[in-house]
Design a protein around this motif. Structure first.
Motif, PDB file in Angstrom:
ATOM      1  N   ALA A   1       0.835  -1.206   0.000  1.00  0.00           N
ATOM      2  CA  ALA A   1       0.000   0.000   0.000  1.00  0.00           C
ATOM      3  C   ALA A   1       0.870   1.257   0.000  1.00  0.00           C
ATOM      4  O   ALA A   1       0.580   2.232  -0.716  1.00  0.00           O
ATOM      5  N   LEU A   2       1.948   1.255   0.778  1.00  0.00           N
ATOM      6  CA  LEU A   2       2.866   2.392   0.790  1.00  0.00           C
ATOM      7  C   LEU A   2       3.556   2.551  -0.558  1.00  0.00           C
ATOM      8  O   LEU A   2       3.684   3.664  -1.082  1.00  0.00           O
ATOM      9  N   ALA A   3       3.985   1.423  -1.132  1.00  0.00           N
ATOM     10  CA  ALA A   3       4.664   1.461  -2.426  1.00  0.00           C
ATOM     11  C   ALA A   3       3.726   2.003  -3.502  1.00  0.00           C
ATOM     12  O   ALA A   3       4.138   2.804  -4.353  1.00  0.00           O
ATOM     13  N   ARG A   4       2.471   1.580  -3.479  1.00  0.00           N
ATOM     14  CA  ARG A   4       1.513   2.055  -4.481  1.00  0.00           C
ATOM     15  C   ARG A   4       1.271   3.559  -4.346  1.00  0.00           C
ATOM     16  O   ARG A   4       1.112   4.274  -5.342  1.00  0.00           O
ATOM     17  N   ALA A   5       1.257   4.046  -3.108  1.00  0.00           N
ATOM     18  CA  ALA A   5       1.041   5.482  -2.893  1.00  0.00           C
ATOM     19  C   ALA A   5       2.248   6.306  -3.326  1.00  0.00           C
ATOM     20  O   ALA A   5       2.104   7.452  -3.749  1.00  0.00           O
ATOM     21  N   LEU A   6       3.453   5.717  -3.260  1.00  0.00           N
ATOM     22  CA  LEU A   6       4.676   6.466  -3.563  1.00  0.00           C
ATOM     23  C   LEU A   6       5.143   6.329  -5.001  1.00  0.00           C
ATOM     24  O   LEU A   6       5.908   7.169  -5.480  1.00  0.00           O
ATOM     25  N   ILE A   7       4.684   5.306  -5.696  1.00  0.00           N
ATOM     26  CA  ILE A   7       5.299   4.949  -6.979  1.00  0.00           C
ATOM     27  C   ILE A   7       5.149   6.029  -8.038  1.00  0.00           C
ATOM     28  O   ILE A   7       6.006   6.178  -8.916  1.00  0.00           O
ATOM     29  N   ALA A   8       4.083   6.809  -7.991  1.00  0.00           N
ATOM     30  CA  ALA A   8       3.876   7.869  -8.980  1.00  0.00           C
ATOM     31  C   ALA A   8       4.495   9.196  -8.550  1.00  0.00           C
ATOM     32  O   ALA A   8       4.275  10.223  -9.188  1.00  0.00           O
ATOM     33  N   ASP A   9       5.263   9.178  -7.439  1.00  0.00           N
ATOM     34  CA  ASP A   9       5.930  10.383  -6.934  1.00  0.00           C
ATOM     35  C   ASP A   9       4.957  11.543  -6.764  1.00  0.00           C
ATOM     36  O   ASP A   9       5.131  12.622  -7.345  1.00  0.00           O
ATOM     37  N   PRO A  10       3.915  11.347  -5.926  1.00  0.00           N
ATOM     38  CA  PRO A  10       2.917  12.408  -5.755  1.00  0.00           C
ATOM     39  C   PRO A  10       3.481  13.566  -4.938  1.00  0.00           C
ATOM     40  O   PRO A  10       4.413  13.384  -4.151  1.00  0.00           O
ATOM     41  N   PRO A  11       2.924  14.772  -5.105  1.00  0.00           N
ATOM     42  CA  PRO A  11       3.401  15.913  -4.312  1.00  0.00           C
ATOM     43  C   PRO A  11       3.002  15.819  -2.841  1.00  0.00           C
ATOM     44  O   PRO A  11       3.639  16.422  -1.985  1.00  0.00           O
ATOM     45  N   VAL A  12       1.916  15.075  -2.565  1.00  0.00           N
ATOM     46  CA  VAL A  12       1.417  14.953  -1.198  1.00  0.00           C
ATOM     47  C   VAL A  12       1.055  13.493  -0.935  1.00  0.00           C
ATOM     48  O   VAL A  12       0.450  12.826  -1.783  1.00  0.00           O
ATOM     49  N   LEU A  13       1.441  13.000   0.250  1.00  0.00           N
ATOM     50  CA  LEU A  13       1.084  11.652   0.679  1.00  0.00           C
ATOM     51  C   LEU A  13       0.183  11.760   1.904  1.00  0.00           C
ATOM     52  O   LEU A  13       0.524  12.450   2.875  1.00  0.00           O
ATOM     53  N   LEU A  14      -0.974  11.104   1.861  1.00  0.00           N
ATOM     54  CA  LEU A  14      -1.931  11.117   2.966  1.00  0.00           C
ATOM     55  C   LEU A  14      -1.999   9.728   3.585  1.00  0.00           C
ATOM     56  O   LEU A  14      -2.177   8.731   2.878  1.00  0.00           O
ATOM     57  N   LEU A  15      -1.876   9.662   4.909  1.00  0.00           N
ATOM     58  CA  LEU A  15      -1.897   8.391   5.626  1.00  0.00           C
ATOM     59  C   LEU A  15      -3.040   8.412   6.640  1.00  0.00           C
ATOM     60  O   LEU A  15      -3.065   9.252   7.532  1.00  0.00           O
ATOM     61  N   ASP A  16      -3.967   7.485   6.502  1.00  0.00           N
ATOM     62  CA  ASP A  16      -5.131   7.413   7.384  1.00  0.00           C
ATOM     63  C   ASP A  16      -4.986   6.222   8.321  1.00  0.00           C
ATOM     64  O   ASP A  16      -5.230   5.089   7.924  1.00  0.00           O
TER      65      ASP A  16
END
Length: 332
Positions: free
Chosen positions: A132-147
């Motif tokens: 789940a972390l890898a999927r959120a980071l793979i596109a190099d987003p400007p903001v990461l949200l963790l719930d």
């Protein structure tokens, strides 16, 4: 607002680029609503949301280009790990060869390079969280949200994943906003912590400053434990005078416990002490906790367990002492 209920009120918050900001609070404090506003899953009834100086209040979540990790992982159960990771890249129109390279790199980074062909159901909880972390980071987003990203893990795995998240944040440098009710998680991961209560911000500061210099009794008790020093049988002494309307507190680990007749400390002139009676003793591995009745106040003492130290039992008369410089004044 939810009908007549205001979930968050007058929320004004700036997240610095590249920082790890944690929103901390009990159930109903508004922390999850704040994150859902950032994610675009709900719209603000008033005000604006800016990301990189651009208003996104009216932009749907799927157009905000953010990475999101949920407590439930939210992996696609019918797709392999590799396909789960390729999906956000595919939605952004990235070529197949580049997708494959990025997936290989991120799988290696999260220690899952041999798991790309597995289904989510074939992974442990910690492995699913890494995906789940890898999927959120793979596109190099400007903001990461963790719930509540680690809420579904056991304690040992949660501590391990805290280290992994901290390492990934340092490596990728992505602006991260995390929502949690876990104090230890907030202290371990955050550059700054926002304590929320009843839909409003109670206090914002670094973990160390929040813990050592809480502004309110609520913040002090939500981020750790705090002893009220009122009505302990002795007037409170501190390095500075008490501001009007404030109460004196001290952290449990700042109290020193000894027998009632023990010799005074060499720095006794810098300390204050009270006499009390032990009402309960709790052994918790690395620490031992005592509950001591002093005057009409129940005080909590925490001390690290060490070989040869004296252990006190319920009914023992003891002396508690503390440095006057460790006393803090907070708004009740």
């Amino acid at each position: 607002m939810y009908g007549a209920i205001t979930a968050v009120k007058d929320l004004a918050l700036t997240v610095r680029q590249g920082e790890f900001l944690t929103i901390l609070g009990p159930s109903g404090s508004g922390k999850t609503t704040a994150l859902m506003l950032l994610a675009g899953f709900i719209s603000p009834s008033e005000g604006d949301i800016l990301i990189g100086g651009r208003s996104v209040a009216a932009v749907p979540s799927y157009r905000r280009d953010q990475g999101i990790v949920f407590q439930s992982y939210a992996l696609f159960p019918h797709l392999t790990v590799r396909r789960n990771l390729e999906f956000p890249l595919e939605m952004r129109g990235i070529k197949a060869s580049e997708r494959a390279n990025r997936v290989d790199r991120i799988l290696k980074r999260v220690h899952l390079k041999d798991f790309g062909g597995r289904m989510p159901s074939q992974l442990s909880g910690g492995q699913q969280q890494r995906v789940a972390l890898a999927r959120a980071l793979i596109a190099d987003p400007p903001v990461l949200l963790l719930d509540e990203p680690l809420g579904a893990l056991d304690r040992n795995l949660r501590e391990q994943m805290q280290g992994e998240i901290k390492s990934l944040h340092k490596e990728f440098g992505i602006t991260t906003v995390c929502v949690t009710h876990d104090q230890e998680e907030a202290l371990t991961l955050s550059d700054r912590i926002v304590v929320m209560r009843g839909g409003v911000i109670e206090q914002v500061d670094t973990p160390e400053a929040l813990y050592d210099r809480p502004a309110t009794l609520f913040a002090a008790n939500f981020l750790g434990e705090a002893n009220l020093l009122e009505e302990t049988g002795s007037d409170v002494q501190a390095e500075r005078s008490r501001p009007f309307g404030m109460v004196a507190i001290i952290r449990p680990e700042r109290l020193r416990i000894s027998t009632r007749g023990a010799p005074r400390s060499p720095d006794a002139d810098q300390r204050q002490s009270v006499i009390g009676m032990v009402t309960d003793t709790v052994y918790a591995g690395a620490q031992r906790k005592y509950h001591v009745q002093a005057g009409t106040r129940m005080l909590t003492v925490r001390e690290h367990v060490a070989s040869g130290q004296q252990v006190y039992s319920p009914g023992d008369q003891v002396r508690l002492e503390w440095l006057r410089s460790d006393v803090r004044f907070v708004t009740p």
